[in-house]
Design a protein around this motif. Sequence first.
Motif, PDB file in Angstrom:
ATOM      1  N   UNK B  50       0.868  -1.025   0.102  1.00 17.17           N
ATOM      2  CA  UNK B  50      -0.224  -0.047   0.011  1.00 17.17           C
ATOM      3  C   UNK B  50       0.740   1.305   0.019  1.00 17.17           C
ATOM      4  N   UNK B  51       1.895   1.282   0.943  1.00 17.91           N
ATOM      5  CA  UNK B  51       2.995   2.271   0.811  1.00 17.91           C
ATOM      6  C   UNK B  51       3.477   2.695  -0.630  1.00 17.91           C
ATOM      7  N   UNK B  52       3.688   1.569  -1.403  1.00 17.95           N
ATOM      8  CA  UNK B  52       4.272   1.649  -2.808  1.00 17.95           C
ATOM      9  C   UNK B  52       3.240   2.383  -3.556  1.00 17.95           C
ATOM     10  N   UNK B  53       1.954   1.853  -3.512  1.00 21.83           N
ATOM     11  CA  UNK B  53       0.901   2.330  -4.438  1.00 21.83           C
ATOM     12  C   UNK B  53       0.492   3.743  -4.013  1.00 21.83           C
ATOM     13  N   UNK B  54       0.415   4.096  -3.048  1.00 26.29           N
ATOM     14  CA  UNK B  54      -0.067   5.500  -2.542  1.00 26.29           C
ATOM     15  C   UNK B  54       0.880   6.547  -2.860  1.00 26.29           C
ATOM     16  N   UNK B  55       2.230   6.147  -3.091  1.00 32.55           N
ATOM     17  CA  UNK B  55       3.288   7.238  -3.457  1.00 32.55           C
ATOM     18  C   UNK B  55       3.553   7.158  -4.815  1.00 32.55           C
ATOM     19  N   UNK B  56       2.813   6.729  -5.834  1.00 33.00           N
ATOM     20  CA  UNK B  56       2.870   6.747  -7.254  1.00 33.00           C
ATOM     21  C   UNK B  56       2.355   8.050  -7.732  1.00 33.00           C
ATOM     22  N   UNK B  57       3.423   9.013  -8.382  1.00 28.22           N
ATOM     23  CA  UNK B  57       3.063  10.086  -8.715  1.00 28.22           C
ATOM     24  C   UNK B  57       1.705   9.797  -9.805  1.00 28.22           C
ATOM     25  N   UNK B  58       0.858  10.619  -9.873  1.00 27.54           N
ATOM     26  CA  UNK B  58      -0.308  10.686 -11.063  1.00 27.54           C
ATOM     27  C   UNK B  58      -1.289   9.662 -10.817  1.00 27.54           C
ATOM     28  N   UNK B  59      -1.032   8.550 -10.147  1.00 25.62           N
ATOM     29  CA  UNK B  59      -1.960   7.462 -10.012  1.00 25.62           C
ATOM     30  C   UNK B  59      -3.036   7.725  -9.225  1.00 25.62           C
ATOM     31  N   UNK B  60      -3.071   8.596  -8.116  1.00 31.75           N
ATOM     32  CA  UNK B  60      -4.133   8.938  -7.269  1.00 31.75           C
ATOM     33  C   UNK B  60      -4.749   7.618  -6.770  1.00 31.75           C
ATOM     34  N   UNK B  61      -3.853   6.898  -6.231  1.00 35.65           N
ATOM     35  CA  UNK B  61      -4.701   5.859  -5.332  1.00 35.65           C
ATOM     36  C   UNK B  61      -5.491   6.142  -4.183  1.00 35.65           C
ATOM     37  N   UNK B  62      -4.685   7.421  -3.446  1.00 33.26           N
ATOM     38  CA  UNK B  62      -5.439   7.686  -2.074  1.00 33.26           C
ATOM     39  C   UNK B  62      -6.125   9.039  -2.330  1.00 33.26           C
ATOM     40  N   UNK B  63      -6.329   9.444  -3.598  1.00 35.76           N
ATOM     41  CA  UNK B  63      -7.259  10.730  -3.729  1.00 35.76           C
ATOM     42  C   UNK B  63      -8.743  10.303  -3.855  1.00 35.76           C
ATOM     43  N   UNK B  64      -9.440  11.302  -4.023  1.00 36.95           N
ATOM     44  CA  UNK B  64     -10.825  10.633  -4.213  1.00 36.95           C
ATOM     45  C   UNK B  64     -10.949  10.189  -5.503  1.00 36.95           C
ATOM     46  N   UNK B  65     -11.927   9.142  -5.514  1.00 37.91           N
ATOM     47  CA  UNK B  65     -11.854   8.095  -6.682  1.00 37.91           C
ATOM     48  C   UNK B  65     -10.870   6.904  -6.605  1.00 37.91           C
ATOM     49  N   UNK B  66      -9.931   7.235  -6.028  1.00 38.19           N
ATOM     50  CA  UNK B  66      -8.950   6.174  -5.943  1.00 38.19           C
ATOM     51  C   UNK B  66      -9.383   4.685  -5.146  1.00 38.19           C
TER      52      UNK B  66
END
Lengths: 376, 376, 376, 98, 98, 98
Positions: B50-66
């Motif tokens: 999860x730490x890898x995914x949330x820190x990917x630029x542009x991917x927006x895993x932890x932004x609204x809709x992610x």
Amino acid sequence: MEKLQILWQSTAIPHFEMGQIIMMLVGFGLLYLAIVKKFEPLLLLPIGFGALLTNIPLAGFSEVGGLLHYIYYVGVDTGIFPLLIFMGVGAMTDFGALIANPRTLLLGAAAQFGIFATLFGAIALNAVPGFEFSLQDAAAIAIIGGADGPTAIFLASKLAPELLGAIAVAAYSYMALVPIIQPPIMKALTTPEEREIKMNQLRVVSKREKIIFPLAVLFLTILVLPSATPLVGMFCLGNLMKESGVVDRLSNTAQNELINIVTIFLGLAVGSKLSSEAFLTVETLGILGLGAVAFSIGTAAGVIMAKILGKFSKEPINPLIGAAGVSAVPMAARVVNKVGLEANPHNFLLMHAMGPNVAGVLGSAVAAGILLALVG
Amino acid sequence: MEKLQILWQSTAIPHFEMGQIIMMLVGFGLLYLAIVKKFEPLLLLPIGFGALLTNIPLAGFSEVGGLLHYIYYVGVDTGIFPLLIFMGVGAMTDFGALIANPRTLLLGAAAQFGIFATLFGAIALNAVPGFEFSLQDAAAIAIIGGADGPTAIFLASKLAPELLGAIAVAAYSYMALVPIIQPPIMKALTTPEEREIKMNQLRVVSKREKIIFPLAVLFLTILVLPSATPLVGMFCLGNLMKESGVVDRLSNTAQNELINIVTIFLGLAVGSKLSSEAFLTVETLGILGLGAVAFSIGTAAGVIMAKILGKFSKEPINPLIGAAGVSAVPMAARVVNKVGLEANPHNFLLMHAMGPNVAGVLGSAVAAGILLALVG
Amino acid sequence: MEKLQILWQSTAIPHFEMGQIIMMLVGFGLLYLAIVKKFEPLLLLPIGFGALLTNIPLAGFSEVGGLLHYIYYVGVDTGIFPLLIFMGVGAMTDFGALIANPRTLLLGAAAQFGIFATLFGAIALNAVPGFEFSLQDAAAIAIIGGADGPTAIFLASKLAPELLGAIAVAAYSYMALVPIIQPPIMKALTTPEEREIKMNQLRVVSKREKIIFPLAVLFLTILVLPSATPLVGMFCLGNLMKESGVVDRLSNTAQNELINIVTIFLGLAVGSKLSSEAFLTVETLGILGLGAVAFSIGTAAGVIMAKILGKFSKEPINPLIGAAGVSAVPMAARVVNKVGLEANPHNFLLMHAMGPNVAGVLGSAVAAGILLALVG
Amino acid sequence: MNTPSISEQLLEAGSLLVVGMSSVFIFLSVLIVSVKLIAKFVEAFPEPAATTYATPRRAPAASANHSANHAVTNQQDVITAITHAVSAYRQGNQPPSK
Amino acid sequence: MNTPSISEQLLEAGSLLVVGMSSVFIFLSVLIVSVKLIAKFVEAFPEPAATTYATPRRAPAASANHSANHAVTNQQDVITAITHAVSAYRQGNQPPSK
Amino acid sequence: MNTPSISEQLLEAGSLLVVGMSSVFIFLSVLIVSVKLIAKFVEAFPEPAATTYATPRRAPAASANHSANHAVTNQQDVITAITHAVSAYRQGNQPPSK
Ligand code: NA
Ligand code: NA
Ligand code: NA
């Protein structure tokens, strides 16, 4: 000192209300029935536990932000949990006995008389001061006579959410009491000779018939009773998954892990409706009384219908199997078998009773659809 | 060319920030600990991922809709996931050893000193420039000393959501490090003779005691600590489902499929809180340091309490079992067993350490309830 | 009388529209394909059933408050369901054959030509009156050529939700038709001698390579294609859970109960998009046609690429394995094996085809990421 | 709300330490007493083992649940029934008496 | 809306009783006819058992699903392949022909 | 935004075709190189197999998880403990030494 004061104020003791204490005793009572008496433990244990939790002062389980609040609104208010349980039950149900002897559908139909007569009775109770059931309330209460938990919860969540707790508790309790309630009625309405009647062996039902059956049921429901399609549809989906034999992994999950997860949540959510304001009312007494009446009338109607059918049938029909028409699968069928064995120790009625038993499930889902269409 | 420009701008390379790169290394570090060192892999693997995914630029895993945004808000912000895990852990826990030797509850109580001393320490750290822990923050950090993942996540999500990532990582890491952290403390506080003490065999505990126990715990919690009832209640529900023996299919699902599904999601959601803004702060260093202190103090307090108990007890008590009071079930109990075996190769302390071990779970849930009531 | 009037109005009969009847026939057709023809039954059975339910007049399954409405918005609109399925598929996938022979990645790359050529074709179709595909629509349609259900649903839910039903149905149908579509193309492009080529045995792949592989794929995707990280990330998470060997209980749940639950819901949600307004359009015909073209082009591109590779390779390469590059795991690989056995009854190509087969999954996830980045 | 001084905070934390640990000890001590009482209670009222379970109520109890116990019991019932059906069938394979 | 009188309510409930029970009986009676028709239909068009299933289409059908059937079929395939690989390997353990 | 003409759209689609296929090939080619590097790396640093796993750290690692590994390990522990308890009990069944 101040900390101690805060600590004291943050215990539940100074905040308890009488109603909460009584409802906790009700919760303990349900746990007792579930664990010691083994009454429908899969539902009554989580319901009883939910009743304990929801009545804890300050804990806020059923307030906005509380665990039970979320579970109730996500799963019961939307109708999703009872529908998923119905899908799982569909995946567990074998319609073979019913397909082999389709006339037993009439027994499942007759037993629904318990529902509609109770609806009438609930309205009649309004003559008694203190009762003021609306037609919606009466319909939700009457469905207890369907002897089918998910159907009762689904209908109550649509027609009378404030009565849901009492209705669900009554439905599951009476389903657990089927072996106490039914035999006297069955024996009163039949002669020993009738109870000894042996029925012919059921024919073998092909796999293709079993696959087409749920589709036929769905098709008929779509045509004439679309308001029943949520319940009947999910039930038929489960049954089709099972009988088609091509999606065994889905069918297995539907009748095991998925139904287990949903059962835990559904029980807790139903328990969360057991607040003192909703439950400690004269209406609850009415509901409990009407539920018992509904079961009894349904049983009687089934047995009488079986006697009538037997009159007009070339093949022998043991009238006891009519009692299984209330559903309460598979307990009602087991009770029929037991009462039959008392009359004739070599007469196994179980498979013959499974037909009306599963017919009763369809019957009460259809009745629920009719009630939704007419008073929803 | 324009397409290529867009394509380049849509790679992550021109958008990486230093903080994201460092947090990805932290994520890889957690994966390394989970996979190679086998540190609490069930949680640290999904947290690291999860730490890898949330820190990917542009991917927006932890932004609204992610994806991670949804998972976090549905499961962690509401408290549902840690509570479901607690229910599953309850369904896995056997209180037999505790019921057979109830005095070990005092060891579970003593070990919570780690929590409250650390709270004090966290506030004291505010004297150091750069630290500004509120009382809420301090309480959330201190719960690391409870050595119980779901409790720590539940409390942190209520009191200090912005510290949740660091707190969860610290809690699980130190739980994995129990075999490194505890033995030196245990040996420093005991003499070889004390470590050799053989304890009497535990009596057999009846099924009914095991059924009544979770209800008694719940009852007591309801009375005096309603703020602890979410944690304790779900734990007792799980345990009651297990011990009652009437809902085995629910109990099995709660301790297998349901807890597995929730563990995957909980890990990912916790990982999603490992953003550079939240994690790369001096507070995180403070949290890691305080967590280690909390574990050590808890261990020491447990051992000392066991020595005191032993003084006043007619039956022999090996002071090592006090160390199991921090919970970290079942690893702390295994460590006790191992250190005991080093002193006397025929002295199996495992069952004796299970009592304080599960007492520690209750103890830290109670401590969490107290913190919620007093600073929440 | 009035009751009867209401009852008649509450049957579906006076409310049926022609479009709904046709879509129900489509639903029945999908059930037929699933149950009798055994075409991708795990998806097509729930999709077909969902199509039946969503087209029932008055039942409101897909309207606000309806079961399918909730399922769609919670699981498909958010992208959660296809991502969870991808995680489960990742936990089922063995990259051993690919790691042993990494050049087969080029076959997985070549087969994606089907996607991009179809995108071009969809835009070209706009020249035909009646078609007006936007670039987003064209991209969502083209992904059918990726022969990967969850990828297609994920992309369609982002780029062209109104076409999702037709796209998903086309994707799964053509995946089921792989054994019909591919062999003629494979035979047309190869000589009997080429089809007889025996390939060298694959080397043994170590556990550590299998653990590092998903992390390497993720790392590369993060760097250059962050828009593909939801799909690739969840796939790699599943694969890492499997290969790491430290979280077997999570991996087992991801590839069994969790994927089963999600598959039921995903199928129903996709079926709920099969309304007459969305499906009974000329666009659907275009989608079905383009899908077949996409599969064929992808197959051809894979075979041709394998022939080219074979020219430049020291080790013999059977060009048939290129056809497996479209993914459709594991059916395309089985088709390769079968066609190979027809040419030489002692030539087992299955393991060799698994490399391009899983490479095709990665390839189409990468292609989906590119499309999201460029036209999303 | 202005931030309290460090010493105020420490006082607060100190009182939390005392109150918290006291509460934990009191809680778990009461639990010790409860566990002992439970043990006494269970000893005093031994389970009426065979008695309760042999009553006719037991049969329904075991198969009570409609919504989830279904399959298993169904299966069991079916096996019982099939056994009898088969043995009936084998007894000469005569056509069902009409 | 003012509350209807008890007698109005009873009339309503009575008509519900009649209409409801009639509907239930009609519905399930039609279902009886349907079940009998299905039985006739199934008898009339017996499953072309061996024929259908022996066609080459069957193989793919059994393993059709991408997203979930994967593991099992994979495993089966792998076993087949391994069997052959191993037997190939054993035939003298010669190095792969280059 | 007004709709682009068909030829503009085709140009767009054509460039997507070129850029997309190139990207896919580049991505998977880099992956080929990566896989080969991984293989080299793994070969260069062979797993210190027996060494790592025989260290005392291993025991806790295997049972690390609190929240979910519980049952199994618990059971295992219990079995170990029961074994010893039983054997202790059997050694003469003497009362516990006080
Ligand atoms: Na019924
Ligand atoms: Na603890
Ligand atoms: Na593909």
